[in-house]
Scaffold this active site. Structure first.
Site: not given
Ligand SMILES: Cc1ncc(COP(=O)(O)O)c(C=O)c1O
Length: 322
Positions: A75-77
């Site tokens: 879920q890396s921004n």
């Protein structure tokens, strides 16, 4: 400070600086809370990484890169914003993600795919070797990949946050505001290093509080020490500002949502209609709430919102059903 680093325009700047009167009243801890809205930097739902990527992508274009390659959690921004930046300037994008395809497929993963990035799942291992393999295979195809380390936390990337500090200082001066403390989420260290250099350049007298989302203090100090020195050297700033790092809010670990994050997310949402995310800014705001309640913050405090809100849509269960 040297302000002439080459940049591409990716973020909508300046981001708003806003008072939070209803949140301050809800908190009832004798502090006046303000917010810097880097969740509103624009491109593909925004966040702090666009400030770093403005300088990293300029460097990639100068080196005539054909593709951006980077890495992060599923879920890396940072990965989602890198995919958006690549699309914006017409480069390919390869993301090496921790975890398995199909695990939390919504939120940022959905956006990575819509933005056209190619995803490489690295399982639970360190993603470094997988990233090196992606870079090598692109080179073997005759392409010129530009590798961006975790979080875009290089001196060039961190410069984006030294410049962000200058932006905030101008806004504060225009409104005759002085902040006694600034509180923000810290992880790969680039945001922290940049703020420390920016605050040092302005000889700001307040306290900088970094709320660690994943590392214990000694490890984060090790990462940020060298990065801060190198960023200060790049930008010709003799004395970076000290940062107080807190590792009291790690809960059950990175990305594990607990009661403090839930309270912070609901508290800000229901008092001001502003969303923070489950992994970074929810944890940082929970830290701010605790520090304020314990009397460790006073006067006027700026919460620097660094984005991440798309991850809310991958954490429905942890936010609603526990
Ligand atoms: C929403 C959000 N806030 C804060 C951070 C931490 O920034 P840094 O990695 O520069 O320490 C990140 C990093 O991924 C993030 O996505």
């Amino acid at each position: 400070m040297r302000t002439d680093l080459p940049a591409v325009s990716l973020a909508l700047l300046p981001t708003p600086l806003q008072a939070l009167p209803r949140f301050s009243a809800w908190l009832a801890a004798d502090v006046e809370i303000w917010i810097k809205r880097d969740d509103l930097t624009g491109l593909a739902l925004g966040g702090n990484k666009l400030r770093k990527l403005s300088y990293l992508v300029a460097d990639a274009l100068q080196q005539q890169a054909t593709d951006l390659v980077t890495t992060g959690a599923a879920q890396s921004n940072h990965c989602r914003q890198t995919a958006a930046a690549a699309a914006r300037v017409g480069l390919g994008c390869h993301l090496v993600l921790r975890g398995q395809a199909g695990e939390r497929p919504g939120g940022n993963v959905l956006l990575d795919r819509l933005l056209g990035a190619e995803l490489h799942w690295a399982g639970s291992n360190d993603t470094g070797p997988a990233m090196a393999r992606v870079v090598q295979s692109l080179q073997a195809e005759g392409r010129k990949p530009y590798a961006i380390p975790l979080g875009g936390s290089t001196p060039i990337g961190a410069a984006g946050y030294a410049y962000a500090w200058l932006e905030m200082s101008v806004q504060a001066r225009e409104r005759d505001l002085e902040f006694d403390a600034v509180v923000f989420a810290t992880s790969s260290g680039g945001t922290q290093a940049g703020m420390s250099v920016g605050a040092g350049d302005q000889a700001w007298p307040g306290e900088l509080h970094g709320i660690s989302v994943d590392h214990k203090v000694p490890h984060l100090q090790q990462i940020t020490g060298e990065l801060t020195r190198a960023t200060a050297a790049l930008l010709d700033v003799p004395s970076p500002h000290p940062v107080i790092i807190h590792d009291d809010y790690l809960g059950a670990g990175y990305g594990m949502v607990g009661d403090p994050e839930r309270e912070a997310i609901r508290g800000l949402a229901r008092s001001e209609g502003i969303l923070v995310d489950p992994v970074y800014t929810g944890r940082a705001l929970a830290g701010l709430i605790d520090l304020a309640r314990r009397g460790a913050l006073h006067g006027r405090v700026l919460f620097w919102h660094t984005g991440g809100t798309p991850a809310l849509f991958a954490y429905e269960h942890d936010l609603l059903h526990t």
